[in-house]
Design an enzyme around this catalytic site. Structure first.
Site, PDB file in Angstrom:
ATOM      1  N   HIS A  78       1.195  42.597  43.983  1.00 24.26           N
ATOM      2  CA  HIS A  78       1.495  43.616  42.956  1.00 24.26           C
ATOM      3  C   HIS A  78       0.220  44.123  42.285  1.00 24.26           C
ATOM      4  O   HIS A  78       0.201  44.393  41.092  1.00 24.26           O
ATOM      5  CB  HIS A  78       2.444  43.062  41.893  1.00 24.26           C
ATOM      6  CG  HIS A  78       3.793  42.677  42.409  1.00 24.26           C
ATOM      7  ND1 HIS A  78       4.874  43.521  42.411  1.00 24.26           N
ATOM      8  CD2 HIS A  78       4.236  41.518  42.959  1.00 24.26           C
ATOM      9  CE1 HIS A  78       5.925  42.903  42.927  1.00 24.26           C
ATOM     10  NE2 HIS A  78       5.569  41.687  43.272  1.00 24.26           N
ATOM     11  N   ASN A 151      12.234  43.372  40.847  1.00 22.45           N
ATOM     12  CA  ASN A 151      11.847  44.266  41.938  1.00 22.45           C
ATOM     13  C   ASN A 151      12.867  45.390  42.066  1.00 22.45           C
ATOM     14  O   ASN A 151      13.923  45.346  41.438  1.00 22.45           O
ATOM     15  CB  ASN A 151      11.799  43.501  43.269  1.00 22.45           C
ATOM     16  CG  ASN A 151      10.521  42.687  43.440  1.00 22.45           C
ATOM     17  OD1 ASN A 151       9.531  42.911  42.762  1.00 22.45           O
ATOM     18  ND2 ASN A 151      10.556  41.747  44.365  1.00 22.45           N
ATOM     19  N   HIS A 342       5.648  37.059  32.941  1.00 24.58           N
ATOM     20  CA  HIS A 342       5.928  35.679  33.367  1.00 24.58           C
ATOM     21  C   HIS A 342       7.434  35.420  33.251  1.00 24.58           C
ATOM     22  O   HIS A 342       7.984  35.531  32.150  1.00 24.58           O
ATOM     23  CB  HIS A 342       5.132  34.731  32.455  1.00 24.58           C
ATOM     24  CG  HIS A 342       5.199  33.303  32.865  1.00 24.58           C
ATOM     25  ND1 HIS A 342       5.787  32.880  34.042  1.00 24.58           N
ATOM     26  CD2 HIS A 342       4.747  32.174  32.253  1.00 24.58           C
ATOM     27  CE1 HIS A 342       5.681  31.567  34.127  1.00 24.58           C
ATOM     28  NE2 HIS A 342       5.069  31.113  33.063  1.00 24.58           N
TER      29      HIS A 342
HETATM   30 FE1  HDE Z   1       6.099  37.477  41.835  1.00 27.12          FE
HETATM   31  N1  HDE Z   1       4.183  37.061  41.397  1.00 27.12           N
HETATM   32  N2  HDE Z   1       6.269  35.746  42.851  1.00 27.12           N
HETATM   33  N3  HDE Z   1       7.975  37.955  42.464  1.00 27.12           N
HETATM   34  N4  HDE Z   1       5.961  39.208  40.897  1.00 27.12           N
HETATM   35  C1  HDE Z   1       3.328  37.851  40.717  1.00 27.12           C
HETATM   36  O1  HDE Z   1       1.891  37.100  38.988  1.00 27.12           O
HETATM   37  C2  HDE Z   1       5.417  34.716  42.743  1.00 27.12           C
HETATM   38  C3  HDE Z   1       8.810  37.186  43.226  1.00 27.12           C
HETATM   39  C4  HDE Z   1       6.951  40.114  40.700  1.00 27.12           C
HETATM   40  O2  HDE Z   1       3.344  43.987  37.152  1.00 27.12           O
HETATM   41  C5  HDE Z   1       2.026  37.161  40.392  1.00 27.12           C
HETATM   42  O3  HDE Z   1       0.643  37.972  37.310  1.00 27.12           O
HETATM   43  C6  HDE Z   1       5.925  33.579  43.468  1.00 27.12           C
HETATM   44  C7  HDE Z   1      10.148  37.680  43.179  1.00 27.12           C
HETATM   45  C8  HDE Z   1       6.445  41.275  40.022  1.00 27.12           C
HETATM   46  O4  HDE Z   1       2.055  42.313  36.580  1.00 27.12           O
HETATM   47  C9  HDE Z   1       2.223  35.760  40.977  1.00 27.12           C
HETATM   48  C10 HDE Z   1       7.097  33.985  44.020  1.00 27.12           C
HETATM   49  C11 HDE Z   1      10.091  38.767  42.364  1.00 27.12           C
HETATM   50  C12 HDE Z   1       5.098  41.014  39.813  1.00 27.12           C
HETATM   51  C13 HDE Z   1       3.632  35.832  41.528  1.00 27.12           C
HETATM   52  C14 HDE Z   1       7.318  35.329  43.618  1.00 27.12           C
HETATM   53  C15 HDE Z   1       8.728  38.931  41.927  1.00 27.12           C
HETATM   54  C16 HDE Z   1       4.825  39.723  40.364  1.00 27.12           C
HETATM   55  C17 HDE Z   1       0.807  37.911  40.830  1.00 27.12           C
HETATM   56  C18 HDE Z   1       8.044  33.178  44.920  1.00 27.12           C
HETATM   57  C19 HDE Z   1      11.238  39.698  41.977  1.00 27.12           C
HETATM   58  C20 HDE Z   1       4.085  41.941  39.154  1.00 27.12           C
HETATM   59  C21 HDE Z   1       0.144  38.433  39.580  1.00 27.12           C
HETATM   60  C22 HDE Z   1       8.558  32.040  44.343  1.00 27.12           C
HETATM   61  C23 HDE Z   1      12.185  39.066  41.112  1.00 27.12           C
HETATM   62  C24 HDE Z   1       4.063  41.804  37.683  1.00 27.12           C
HETATM   63  C25 HDE Z   1       0.890  37.846  38.489  1.00 27.12           C
HETATM   64  C26 HDE Z   1       3.074  42.776  37.096  1.00 27.12           C
HETATM   65  C27 HDE Z   1       3.569  39.095  40.312  1.00 27.12           C
HETATM   66  C28 HDE Z   1       4.214  34.771  42.086  1.00 27.12           C
HETATM   67  C29 HDE Z   1       8.424  36.075  44.044  1.00 27.12           C
HETATM   68  C30 HDE Z   1       8.337  40.007  41.067  1.00 27.12           C
HETATM   69  C31 HDE Z   1       1.215  35.331  42.021  1.00 27.12           C
HETATM   70  C32 HDE Z   1       5.240  32.237  43.583  1.00 27.12           C
HETATM   71  C33 HDE Z   1      11.376  37.077  43.859  1.00 27.12           C
HETATM   72  C34 HDE Z   1       7.220  42.512  39.607  1.00 27.12           C
HETATM   73  O5  HDE Z   1       2.144  34.780  40.000  1.00 27.12           O
END
Ligand code: HDE
Length: 695
Positions: A78, A151, A342
């Site tokens: 993202h 999402n 978060h």
């Molecule tokens: Fe994320 N995801 N994600 N994700 N995610 C991040 O956090 C993660 C997942 C989503 O505009 C990171 O600050 C794991 C699902 C959005 O700043 C990180 C798993 C969904 C955004 C991270 C998922 C999301 C992130 C990267 C699997 C939809 C952007 C930078 C367990 C519900 C937020 C950060 C923004 C961002 C981890 C799966 C949505 C790496 C470990 C499912 C919208 O922490």
């Protein structure tokens, strides 16, 4: 040049160029970060005008040192995002379901910050890859920040967070070669997902039009993971969160996406910024699907499995509020880049479920932000700061901004009787269900059905949407270089739907399939029409842009009437001319263009009109960009309005004999009305099989 080395009187002091403005309107003086006023911001301190620069030039050193450190690590996923400020208003109280006060009081307005994003590409990548869009909302509630980090697709690729690094490594650029940037159409992604049957449902969504949205103002949003609402009595229910764009959800065609990325790589970011800047505030309805433990137990799948959705025909989405985005960020870096979402930022009344994907997320976000934002104090950055009071005994750390007072930095204490204390109304985790007592690394048997909802999704689509899914698979698998991966994927598609697999095989020109035996045979579920974008698309032009290709000699009065009719629908008219200087209308009035033809291909518009004089049409017919403009508009199924002379241009574009209900003569009020009526349908889907076949 010798003359620039020999300072003339103007360059002697302070100035590097004659256009330099000496004092700003505010009368404020430029200073260093230490507040020292700067007399010359154009020249470094040198030993003589042509001599070496001096180390003692602290003005130069401060400026360059700051510049050298102006970037922070981009998000691992993202990375590319666009943000906006706004507010949330509740119109139906959920007091019976949750203690969260922002969901109880319909008179309350809650400030929000939203960040939309793509997932795979870097911060400087294009806006229209085939990709999931992040839809993250920070609610600054009076009980603390609640982050709904969702999402634009309601399900996910994997069931357990332990697979997330593998998934992301597979889709990102391949580590040896550093490409492709920003695309899933490569071997490592399809290798991984073809070995992960649980990703099949999500793949259907990602290969659908949802992954190439028309605008960030026109996407749906989903919390994806299951959460819990808990009310004042401690009663708990499962909840799934939804966002619905008031403008309707809409997508572009793949061929448009490819071309838009070339024409305007900031297409979505610009569109969002412009809409807010011009007062056309994007709005999203907020909805919840709520079900109790018993209803959840009766579902055909596990509510903790993030690869499944709950069809809204089964559990309706109750619309309870609305979010309005009414302010652009003042500073992209300070706000959009530094915002930290978060999923563990919850307020009393909203709790986690045991969804293993969500549980892993609860660790990841804070962890990644510690390195991205340089330490433990990023909650003090204005965009992340709660709007309600924040008091505790945490102290120190890198980049601490607040200056806490007093000698007490611990609790319990008796030396700070006025210091903050625990409160019974604070966050409580309510007991929820039984946990297994054994420690296991095992997937629950209730997570085993990987194909039924993938099939349901395909069967819920309209014909054009099914065609696009076939084309998307064919495109992506066509980019795969390892035949075994392609065959394996076709094996999965054969389980999902025979026509899907047949269509993709045909488009690829192959019959080679690697048969797959599913862990659990899929069932035929009832289709969910709510999943189709086309079936529920509203007939509207609101928030859309109509491009008018204009030549010299056109009737200005008619153009005004067309503009008025377009604006009456809440749409915008953009004038495209060969030259940015514009055209001379029949009444000799000069009209400047909004875009030069070379900078505004028809892909950036929702519908088009072509208004020319005989001479103007002939001139345009000699311009490749004009021919492409018209041919693309037709090929992208757009409604085309045109006056008599413009027919010549369409003929030159090879469209003679192909005119259909979407090509409309607009020479009078009735023509304009017919044109607007048709343009509201956005695309002429019946035209598609005549201009493009999957593959
Ligand atoms: Fe994320 N995801 N994600 N994700 N995610 C991040 O956090 C993660 C997942 C989503 O505009 C990171 O600050 C794991 C699902 C959005 O700043 C990180 C798993 C969904 C955004 C991270 C998922 C999301 C992130 C990267 C699997 C939809 C952007 C930078 C367990 C519900 C937020 C950060 C923004 C961002 C981890 C799966 C949505 C790496 C470990 C499912 C919208 O922490």
């Amino acid at each position: 040049m010798p003359s620039s080395r020999t300072p003339g009187p103007k360059q002697q002091h302070g100035s590097g160029g004659e256009l330099h403005q000496k004092s700003g309107k505010s009368g404020e003086n430029l200073t260093t970060n230490q507040g020292i006023e700067i007399s010359d911001n154009q020249n470094s301190l040198k030993s003589g005008t042509r001599g070496p620069t001096l180390l003692e030039d602290f003005l130069l050193r401060e400026k360059i040192t700051h510049f050298d450190h102006e970037r922070i690590p981009e998000r691992i996923v993202h990375a590319r995002g666009s943000g906006a400020h706004g507010y949330f208003e509740l119109n139906k109280s959920l007091r019976h379901l949750t203690k969260a006060t922002f969901l109880q009081d319909t008179r309350k307005r809650t400030e929000v910050f939203v960040r939309f994003s793509t997932v795979a590409g870097g911060a400087g990548s294009v806006d229209l890859p085939r990709d999931v869009r992040g839809f993250a909302v920070k609610f600054y509630t009076d009980q603390g920040n609640f982050d709904l980090v969702g999402n634009n697709i309601p399900v996910f690729f994997i069931q357990d967070a332990v697979k997330f690094p593998d998934l992301v490594h597979s889709v990102k650029m391949e580590p040896d070669r550093g490409f492709p940037q920003n695309a899933s159409a490569h071997d490592t992604f399809w290798d991984f997902v073809s070995l992960m049957p649980e990703s099949m449902h999500m793949l259907m969504w990602v290969m659908s039009d949802r992954a190439i949205p028309r605008s960030l103002r026109m996407i749906e949003g989903f919390g994806v993971n299951t959460f819990r609402f808990v009310n004042a009595e401690g009663e708990s229910n499962f909840v799934k969160f939804h966002w619905r764009p008031v403008l309707g959800a809409a997508s572009v065609l793949w061929d448009e996406a490819v071309k838009i990325n070339g024409a305007d790589q900031d297409f979505h970011r610009r569109d969002l910024w412009k809409a807010i800047d011009s007062g056309n505030f994007p709005e999203f309805e907020f909805g919840v699907q709520v079900l109790d433990d018993r209803a959840a137990a009766e579902l055909e799948f596990d509510i903790l499995d993030a690869t499944k959705l709950i069809p809204e025909e089964m559990v309706p989405v109750q619309i309870v509020g609305k979010m309005v985005l009414d302010r652009n960020p003042d500073n992209f870096f300070a706000e959009t880049e530094q915002v930290a979402f978060h999923p563990a930022n919850l307020v009393p009344g909203i709790e986690f479920s045991d969804d293993p994907l969500l549980q892993g997320r609860l660790f990841s976000y804070l962890d990644t932000q510690l390195s991205r934002l340089g330490g433990a104090n990023f909650h003090e950055i204005p965009v992340n700061r709660p709007r309600c009071p924040m008091r505790n005994f945490q102290r120190d750390g890198m980049r601490r901004m607040d200056v806490p007072k007093g000698r007490v930095a611990y609790e319990p204490n008796s030396l700070a009787p006025d210091g903050p204390r625990e409160t019974p109304s604070g966050f409580v985790t309510h007991p929820q269900g039984d946990f297994g007592s054994e420690k296991v690394r095992e997937r629950s048997a209730t997570f085993k059905d990987h194909y039924s909802q993938a099939r349901m999704f395909f069967n819920s689509m309209s014909e054009p949407e099914q065609r696009h899914i076939v084309s998307a698979f064919a495109f992506e698998l066509g980019k795969v270089e390892t035949p075994a991966i392609r065959k394996r994927m076709l094996g999965h598609l054969a389980i999902i739907d025979k026509t899907l697999c047949g269509g993709v095989s045909k488009a690829l020109g192959t019959n080679e399939i690697d048969p797959i035996t599913p862990a659990l045979e899929p069932r035929d579920l009832a289709p969910s029409p709510a999943l189709s974008l086309i079936k529920k698309a509203p007939a509207t032009l609101r928030g859309r842009t109509i491009g008018v290709l204009l030549s010299n000699g056109v009737d200005g009065g008619f153009l005004k009437r067309l503009k008025k009719a377009i604006e009456a629908e809440g749409a915008e008219m953009a004038v495209v001319c060969r030259k940015i200087g514009g055209v001379t209308l029949s009444d000799k009035i000069k009209l400047p263009a909004d875009h030069a033809l070379s900078a505004a291909p028809s892909v950036i518009f929702d519908a088009v009109a072509i208004l020319t004089s005989d001479e103007g049409a002939n001139e345009l017919a000699e311009e490749a960009a004009a021919i492409d403009w018209v041919r693309d508009a037709f090929g992208h199924l757009k409604v085309i309005g045109l006056n008599g002379p413009s027919v010549a241009l369409l003929n030159k574009a090879g469209l003679s004999g192909m005119f259909d209900e979407g090509v409309i003569t607009i020479e009078d009020a009735a023509g304009i009305e017919a044109y607007i009526r048709m343009a509201k349908h956005q695309r002429i889907w019946d035209r598609e099989p005549k201009v493009r076949s999957p593959g």
